[in-house]
Design an enzyme around this catalytic site. Structure first.
Site, mmCIF file in Angstrom:
data_model
loop_
_atom_site.group_PDB
_atom_site.id
_atom_site.type_symbol
_atom_site.label_atom_id
_atom_site.label_comp_id
_atom_site.label_asym_id
_atom_site.label_seq_id
_atom_site.Cartn_x
_atom_site.Cartn_y
_atom_site.Cartn_z
ATOM 1 N N GLU A 177 0.849 -1.188 0.000
ATOM 2 C CA GLU A 177 0.000 0.000 0.000
ATOM 3 C C GLU A 177 0.885 1.239 0.000
ATOM 4 O O GLU A 177 1.717 1.422 0.906
ATOM 5 C CB GLU A 177 -0.910 0.036 1.233
ATOM 6 C CG GLU A 177 -2.039 -0.970 1.189
ATOM 7 C CD GLU A 177 -2.996 -0.793 2.361
ATOM 8 O OE1 GLU A 177 -2.927 0.258 3.036
ATOM 9 O OE2 GLU A 177 -3.794 -1.704 2.604
ATOM 10 N N ASP A 230 -6.402 8.081 9.684
ATOM 11 C CA ASP A 230 -5.015 7.886 10.087
ATOM 12 C C ASP A 230 -4.778 8.308 11.526
ATOM 13 O O ASP A 230 -5.209 9.377 11.965
ATOM 14 C CB ASP A 230 -4.077 8.686 9.177
ATOM 15 C CG ASP A 230 -4.147 8.225 7.735
ATOM 16 O OD1 ASP A 230 -4.488 7.051 7.524
ATOM 17 O OD2 ASP A 230 -3.868 9.031 6.835
ATOM 18 N N TYR A 265 -10.914 -5.215 2.556
ATOM 19 C CA TYR A 265 -10.105 -4.734 3.675
ATOM 20 C C TYR A 265 -11.014 -4.669 4.904
ATOM 21 O O TYR A 265 -11.879 -3.807 5.007
ATOM 22 C CB TYR A 265 -9.551 -3.356 3.336
ATOM 23 C CG TYR A 265 -8.484 -2.816 4.274
ATOM 24 C CD1 TYR A 265 -8.619 -2.878 5.657
ATOM 25 C CD2 TYR A 265 -7.339 -2.211 3.773
ATOM 26 C CE1 TYR A 265 -7.655 -2.387 6.507
ATOM 27 C CE2 TYR A 265 -6.356 -1.694 4.611
ATOM 28 C CZ TYR A 265 -6.523 -1.782 5.974
ATOM 29 O OH TYR A 265 -5.560 -1.274 6.808
#
Length: 308
Positions: free
Chosen positions: A89, A100, A214
């Site tokens: 990634e 994040d 994912y």
């Protein structure tokens, strides 16, 4: 985001429930839909197929492009492949990330000081290919940088520069049809994210999934964790029961013990913050010509230890 809906409706992931097909016919419909999406092989699908034949688990590292600079990123990419990474990634630094944690936020801030853009990241993929790197690249980016580049230009460059997959965490599946259509034409997998809180929406999210799914192992943002969301094992099993795509788990996985814990449940494991933090701690050495090779070796050894 104001996208025009695509009038073409794709085959549902669970056709039996929507059209009365038998389970066997439903599975055939799912496979036919995936085959139609990718008329030529996609490198991510090929990688998972190859690993599946030997019952292996894909190791999927994440790094922030341009942290601490482009040349170091390229050398780290080479070391990650040497360490056994199966898919990589490439994180596009962004000033206002919603997914994040603090480690990757700091990496993005350092990369943005280097004026790294989504185009820079695509060019890094191209340069890595020229250096002989073979593993599939997944671009991890928020929607705005792609929109600013314009979709046609983005997919043309992404496809031409060796990108095989795309993750956009702030693009809801309800608004993703235009992106999916363009990604399919470019043979780039638009990879869906599903979280423990997605239970009522899982089928809808997975319906147009590509490449792999994912699974977010924990609530909140990325970051290393000692424990995971209660019920995460059942959540992963539920997702696997609803899709023929490989399932990878990420968010919070930081060491070999955790990789081993999830490898029996899923097809791939994503490790991000732990690698980005390792790079962060080694920046002084990476910037020192006499210590650079040793620092790169430490990164390689850390990632090699994660491979199971």
């Amino acid at each position: 985001m104001n996208m025009q809906p695509n009038p073409t409706r794709r085959t549902a992931l669970n056709p039996a429930s929507e059209s009365g097909l038998s389970s066997g016919a439903a599975e055939e419909a799912v496979f036919a839909d995936t085959a139609a999406a990718f008329p030529r092989p996609n490198a991510i699908e090929e990688t998972f197929r190859r690993l599946g034949e030997r019952r292996g688990t894909a190791l999927i590292p994440f790094l922030t492009v341009g942290d601490p600079d482009i040349e170091t990123t390229l050398e780290i990419i080479e070391r990650l492949e040497e360490a056994g990474a199966d898919v990589l990634e490439l994180g596009v630094p962004y000033s206002d990330p919603l997914a994040d944690g603090p480690v990757i936020q700091r990496a993005s801030a350092r990369a943005l000081q280097q004026l790294i853009t989504v185009r820079t990241c695509l060019d890094v993929a191209r340069q890595a290919r020229e250096r002989g790197v073979k593993m599939p690249f997944v671009l991890f980016t928020y929607y705005n940088p792609v929109l600013q580049m314009e979709l046609d230009a983005f997919f043309e460059e992404a496809s031409g520069h060796g990108i095989s997959g795309l993750i956009i965490p702030d693009l809801p599946h309800e608004e993703a049809e235009e992106m999916l259509e363009r990604a399919d034409r470019a043979n780039i997998a638009l990879i869906p994210l599903v979280a423990p809180t997605s239970s009522e929406r899982i089928d809808k999210i997975l319906r147009n999934g590509r490449g792999f799914v994912y699974c977010v192992s924990s609530l909140g943002v990325t970051g290393e964790r000692a424990s995971f969301h209660e019920g995460v094992d059942d959540f992963i099993r539920e997702v696997k029961s609803r899709t023929q795509l490989p399932v990878a788990v990420g968010f919070g996985i930081s060491g070999r013990e955790q990789v081993l814990r999830f490898s029996g449940l899923c097809d791939g494991v994503v490790v991000g913050s732990a690698i980005v933090r390792t790079i962060e701690t080694l920046i002084p050495e990476l910037m020192n010509a006499d210590k650079r090779e040793d620092a790169l070796l430490q990164i390689r050894e850390f990632v090699a230890e994660l491979k199971v």
